[in-house]
Design a protein around this motif. Structure first.
Motif, PDB file in Angstrom:
ATOM      1  N   VAL A 130       0.660  -1.228   0.070  1.00  0.00           N
ATOM      2  CA  VAL A 130       0.137   0.335   0.124  1.00  0.00           C
ATOM      3  C   VAL A 130       0.742   1.160   0.424  1.00  0.00           C
ATOM      4  O   VAL A 130       0.723   2.170  -0.395  1.00  0.00           O
ATOM      5  CB  VAL A 130      -1.047   0.346   1.111  1.00  0.00           C
ATOM      6  CG1 VAL A 130      -1.708   1.735   1.100  1.00  0.00           C
ATOM      7  CG2 VAL A 130      -1.705  -1.538   1.138  1.00  0.00           C
ATOM      8  N   PHE A 131       1.966   1.209   0.532  1.00  0.00           N
ATOM      9  CA  PHE A 131       3.132   3.040   0.970  1.00  0.00           C
ATOM     10  C   PHE A 131       3.457   2.789  -0.538  1.00  0.00           C
ATOM     11  O   PHE A 131       3.448   4.141  -1.412  1.00  0.00           O
ATOM     12  CB  PHE A 131       3.751   1.648   1.946  1.00  0.00           C
ATOM     13  CG  PHE A 131       4.975   2.898   1.761  1.00  0.00           C
ATOM     14  CD1 PHE A 131       4.885   4.400   2.896  1.00  0.00           C
ATOM     15  CD2 PHE A 131       6.129   3.013   1.328  1.00  0.00           C
ATOM     16  CE1 PHE A 131       5.264   5.252   2.634  1.00  0.00           C
ATOM     17  CE2 PHE A 131       7.031   4.335   1.601  1.00  0.00           C
ATOM     18  CZ  PHE A 131       7.040   5.169   2.349  1.00  0.00           C
ATOM     19  N   ASN A 132       4.102   1.668  -1.192  1.00  0.00           N
ATOM     20  CA  ASN A 132       4.437   1.282  -2.725  1.00  0.00           C
ATOM     21  C   ASN A 132       3.580   2.332  -3.076  1.00  0.00           C
ATOM     22  O   ASN A 132       4.178   3.284  -4.636  1.00  0.00           O
ATOM     23  CB  ASN A 132       4.914  -0.160  -2.842  1.00  0.00           C
ATOM     24  CG  ASN A 132       6.233  -0.045  -2.568  1.00  0.00           C
ATOM     25  OD1 ASN A 132       7.123   0.495  -2.038  1.00  0.00           O
ATOM     26  ND2 ASN A 132       6.579  -1.963  -2.701  1.00  0.00           N
ATOM     27  N   MET A 133       2.183   1.561  -3.100  1.00  0.00           N
ATOM     28  CA  MET A 133       1.263   2.009  -4.370  1.00  0.00           C
ATOM     29  C   MET A 133       0.697   3.748  -4.124  1.00  0.00           C
ATOM     30  O   MET A 133       0.583   4.322  -5.163  1.00  0.00           O
ATOM     31  CB  MET A 133      -0.351   1.403  -3.677  1.00  0.00           C
ATOM     32  CG  MET A 133      -1.526   1.964  -4.542  1.00  0.00           C
ATOM     33  SD  MET A 133      -2.928   0.969  -4.228  1.00  0.00           S
ATOM     34  CE  MET A 133      -3.671   2.024  -2.998  1.00  0.00           C
ATOM     35  N   VAL A 134       0.643   4.157  -2.542  1.00  0.00           N
ATOM     36  CA  VAL A 134       0.185   5.910  -2.068  1.00  0.00           C
ATOM     37  C   VAL A 134       1.213   6.507  -2.778  1.00  0.00           C
ATOM     38  O   VAL A 134       1.338   8.114  -3.318  1.00  0.00           O
ATOM     39  CB  VAL A 134      -0.265   6.105  -1.207  1.00  0.00           C
ATOM     40  CG1 VAL A 134      -1.962   5.099  -1.011  1.00  0.00           C
ATOM     41  CG2 VAL A 134       0.876   5.552  -0.211  1.00  0.00           C
ATOM     42  N   THR A 135       3.045   5.926  -2.682  1.00  0.00           N
ATOM     43  CA  THR A 135       3.830   7.554  -3.072  1.00  0.00           C
ATOM     44  C   THR A 135       4.535   6.803  -4.916  1.00  0.00           C
ATOM     45  O   THR A 135       5.573   7.094  -4.922  1.00  0.00           O
ATOM     46  CB  THR A 135       5.015   6.696  -2.295  1.00  0.00           C
ATOM     47  OG1 THR A 135       4.937   5.187  -2.297  1.00  0.00           O
ATOM     48  CG2 THR A 135       4.286   7.342  -0.564  1.00  0.00           C
ATOM     49  N   ASP A 137       5.916   4.504  -5.609  1.00  0.00           N
ATOM     50  CA  ASP A 137       7.196   4.069  -5.891  1.00  0.00           C
ATOM     51  C   ASP A 137       8.909   5.035  -5.707  1.00  0.00           C
ATOM     52  O   ASP A 137       9.453   4.953  -5.591  1.00  0.00           O
ATOM     53  CB  ASP A 137       7.835   2.945  -6.866  1.00  0.00           C
ATOM     54  CG  ASP A 137       6.810   1.961  -6.835  1.00  0.00           C
ATOM     55  OD1 ASP A 137       6.717   1.432  -5.382  1.00  0.00           O
ATOM     56  OD2 ASP A 137       6.190   1.215  -7.797  1.00  0.00           O
ATOM     57  N   THR A 138       8.238   6.197  -5.500  1.00  0.00           N
ATOM     58  CA  THR A 138       9.533   7.441  -5.242  1.00  0.00           C
ATOM     59  C   THR A 138      10.118   7.469  -4.069  1.00  0.00           C
ATOM     60  O   THR A 138      10.864   7.655  -4.335  1.00  0.00           O
ATOM     61  CB  THR A 138       8.197   8.464  -5.002  1.00  0.00           C
ATOM     62  OG1 THR A 138       8.085   8.839  -6.602  1.00  0.00           O
ATOM     63  CG2 THR A 138       9.196  10.263  -5.324  1.00  0.00           C
ATOM     64  N   ILE A 139       8.763   7.206  -2.844  1.00  0.00           N
ATOM     65  CA  ILE A 139       9.934   6.918  -1.782  1.00  0.00           C
ATOM     66  C   ILE A 139      10.246   5.340  -1.116  1.00  0.00           C
ATOM     67  O   ILE A 139       9.571   4.072  -1.066  1.00  0.00           O
ATOM     68  CB  ILE A 139       8.833   7.507  -0.735  1.00  0.00           C
ATOM     69  CG1 ILE A 139       8.956   8.481  -0.624  1.00  0.00           C
ATOM     70  CG2 ILE A 139      10.246   6.405   0.638  1.00  0.00           C
ATOM     71  CD1 ILE A 139       7.577   9.106   0.318  1.00  0.00           C
ATOM     72  N   SER A 140      11.529   5.169  -1.571  1.00  0.00           N
ATOM     73  CA  SER A 140      12.180   3.620  -1.432  1.00  0.00           C
ATOM     74  C   SER A 140      12.869   3.358   0.855  1.00  0.00           C
ATOM     75  O   SER A 140      12.873   3.983   0.926  1.00  0.00           O
ATOM     76  CB  SER A 140      13.535   3.021  -1.604  1.00  0.00           C
ATOM     77  OG  SER A 140      13.638   2.601  -3.412  1.00  0.00           O
ATOM     78  N   VAL A 141      11.964   1.633   1.189  1.00  0.00           N
ATOM     79  CA  VAL A 141      11.713   1.585   2.162  1.00  0.00           C
ATOM     80  C   VAL A 141      13.328   0.517   2.133  1.00  0.00           C
ATOM     81  O   VAL A 141      12.872  -0.439   2.270  1.00  0.00           O
ATOM     82  CB  VAL A 141      10.914   1.873   2.821  1.00  0.00           C
ATOM     83  CG1 VAL A 141      11.530   1.216   4.634  1.00  0.00           C
ATOM     84  CG2 VAL A 141       9.310   2.684   2.328  1.00  0.00           C
ATOM     85  N   LYS A 142      14.281   0.811   3.305  1.00  0.00           N
ATOM     86  CA  LYS A 142      15.533  -0.010   3.710  1.00  0.00           C
ATOM     87  C   LYS A 142      15.086  -0.302   4.436  1.00  0.00           C
ATOM     88  O   LYS A 142      14.841   0.104   5.798  1.00  0.00           O
ATOM     89  CB  LYS A 142      16.720   0.809   3.098  1.00  0.00           C
ATOM     90  CG  LYS A 142      17.703  -0.743   3.284  1.00  0.00           C
ATOM     91  CD  LYS A 142      19.169  -0.322   3.081  1.00  0.00           C
ATOM     92  CE  LYS A 142      20.302  -1.253   3.285  1.00  0.00           C
ATOM     93  NZ  LYS A 142      19.954  -2.216   2.594  1.00  0.00           N
ATOM     94  N   ILE A 143      14.995  -1.228   5.429  1.00  0.00           N
ATOM     95  CA  ILE A 143      14.437  -2.633   6.421  1.00  0.00           C
ATOM     96  C   ILE A 143      15.646  -2.602   6.213  1.00  0.00           C
ATOM     97  O   ILE A 143      16.694  -3.651   6.555  1.00  0.00           O
ATOM     98  CB  ILE A 143      13.055  -3.291   6.589  1.00  0.00           C
ATOM     99  CG1 ILE A 143      11.751  -2.311   6.036  1.00  0.00           C
ATOM    100  CG2 ILE A 143      13.062  -3.923   8.085  1.00  0.00           C
ATOM    101  CD1 ILE A 143      11.832  -1.751   6.857  1.00  0.00           C
TER     102      ILE A 143
END
Length: 420
Positions: A130-135, A137-143
């Protein structure tokens, strides 16, 4: 017939390429003419306004009020730019949220949850898509998972130093950042999940503002659900059974106060940073408080004799982001994250955690751990022994006003439930 279909297909492809070319041309003119001045303004994107707002901007020639650019842009170019802004406005089918800035962002996130534990699986299934959808894919998350980054304290230190942008942290870690939120973890405060949900619906905005004052954006308020008491040997069926039991404590000063109030001996690591290692010590620790998913997924249940489902604590979790990272992204994304993303993910994630906890408890009982029952009178004695802490800790861990407000909301909800 085939020839006709072939001709129509060619016409369709040609029209598609014309549309793409026109869009590219108008976008190029927009970037060239408007971007020469506005390129440093990250929030200036076509998706900043609705199509109606852009129409008013052009119809009333609002740019003229600040700067005359009639000698820089021809009438034809002005119409082309207007077309592009309307086609990619906030309410369009294809909003342009990047504008002049082609920047992409990387959020480095730490969590005490190991990569293969239940919460990590739910993150990958619910939160990330959902995060990738609303952004877009402009914001990448590195865990950085718990087996790499450490516990809540390590995560918070790294956020404060700028090494991490965000943290997925427990209720204990949340209270380290925002002590006022420790009120949610008081012993035997909530009787049902519905009570917790109602309180959050009434006080969630307040917690958002408290986090904001400390330099963090509260992206998500998640949860562990009700934690349980687990013991290796002794059953707890009345208040006196807590006396002398050695409890491994990892949830901070509030948990220690609760255990001492019950008459137990509190065992904690010297630096208070070994969240899981401490309660694994079979010869030192008799019992501990923890979420069911953790106990099952770490196989700790194999070394345990009893589970006590007495709802001693409702444990929340949070995902917090440094305000510097939050302020760096487009307002368009901020609005999306605070809106649909937050509302949907908090609900879906919480429901999934609750389901998985119930499955974990049932699985452990099936595998042989004993589900210890406590008589209502004995349970009431245990609750009464800890309730004075609610008020003793007020103005120490959390403001008294927040406690009273929470209790008021609880009473309103319980009254509504009684009247149904």
């Amino acid at each position: 017939m085939k020839n006709i279909l072939y001709i129509l297909l060619l016409i369709f492809i040609a029209c598609s390429w014309i549309s793409i070319a026109c869009a590219n041309d108008s976008g190029a003119i927009f970037l060239q003419k408007c971007g020469s001045c506005h390129k440093k303004i990250r929030s200036f994107t076509p998706a900043r306004y609705t199509s109606a707002q852009w129409r008013r901007f052009f119809d009333k020639n609002k740019h003229q009020r600040k700067k005359d650019i009639s000698h820089l842009i021809t009438t034809e170019e002005r119409s082309t730019i207007k077309m592009y802004l309307l086609s990619h406005s906030k309410d369009s089918a294809e909003p342009d949220v990047v504008g002049f800035s082609q920047d992409k962002y990387v959020w480095k996130v730490g969590t005490l949850v190991p990569k293969n534990m239940g919460w990590a699986k739910l993150y990958r299934e619910i939160i990330l898509p959902v995060f990738n959808m609303v952004t877009n894919d402009t914001i990448s998350v590195k865990i950085y998972w718990g087996d790499i980054i450490g516990d809540d304290r390590s995560i918070i230190q790294k956020m404060e130093s700028g090494e991490l942008d965000a943290g997925g942290i427990s209720g204990y870690g949340t209270s380290l950042i925002c002590p006022e939120m420790s009120v949610l973890n008081l012993p035997f405060l909530f009787n049902t999940r519905g009570e917790f949900d109602y309180v959050i619906s009434k006080m969630g905005h307040q917690f958002d503002m408290l986090m904001d004052k400390r330099g963090y954006k509260l992206l998500l308020l998640t949860e562990q659900d009700f934690d349980q008491i687990y013991s290796r040997h002794r059953e707890i069926t009345r208040l006196s059974h807590f006396s002398g039991m050695r409890f491994g404590s990892w949830f901070g000063s509030l948990e220690k106060s609760v255990l001492k109030q019950l008459g137990s001996e509190v065992i904690s690591s010297e630096d208070e940073r070994s969240v899981y290692k401490l309660i694994l010590q079979q010869h030192t620790v008799d019992a501990f408080i923890a979420p069911a998913m953790f106990v099952l997924s770490t196989n700790m249940y194999k070394d345990l004799h009893c589970i006590h489902q007495i709802k001693i604590r409702y444990a929340n979790g949070t995902v917090v982001l440094r305000k510097e990272a939050w302020n760096a992204i487009s307002p368009f994304y901020q609005e999306r994250i605070q809106g649909y993303f937050k509302e949907y993910v908090e609900r879906e994630f919480s429901e999934a955690v609750r389901r998985d906890n119930e499955r974990s408890i049932n699985a452990m009982i099936k595998y042989g751990i004993k589900d210890v029952k406590i008589e209502p009178k004995a349970l009431e004695d245990i609750k009464n022994a800890t309730k004075p802490l609610w008020f003793e800790l007020a103005d120490k861990l959390y403001p008294k006003e927040i406690l009273f407000e929470l209790l008021h909301h609880l009473e309103v909800y319980r009254k509504q439930m009684r009247e149904r």
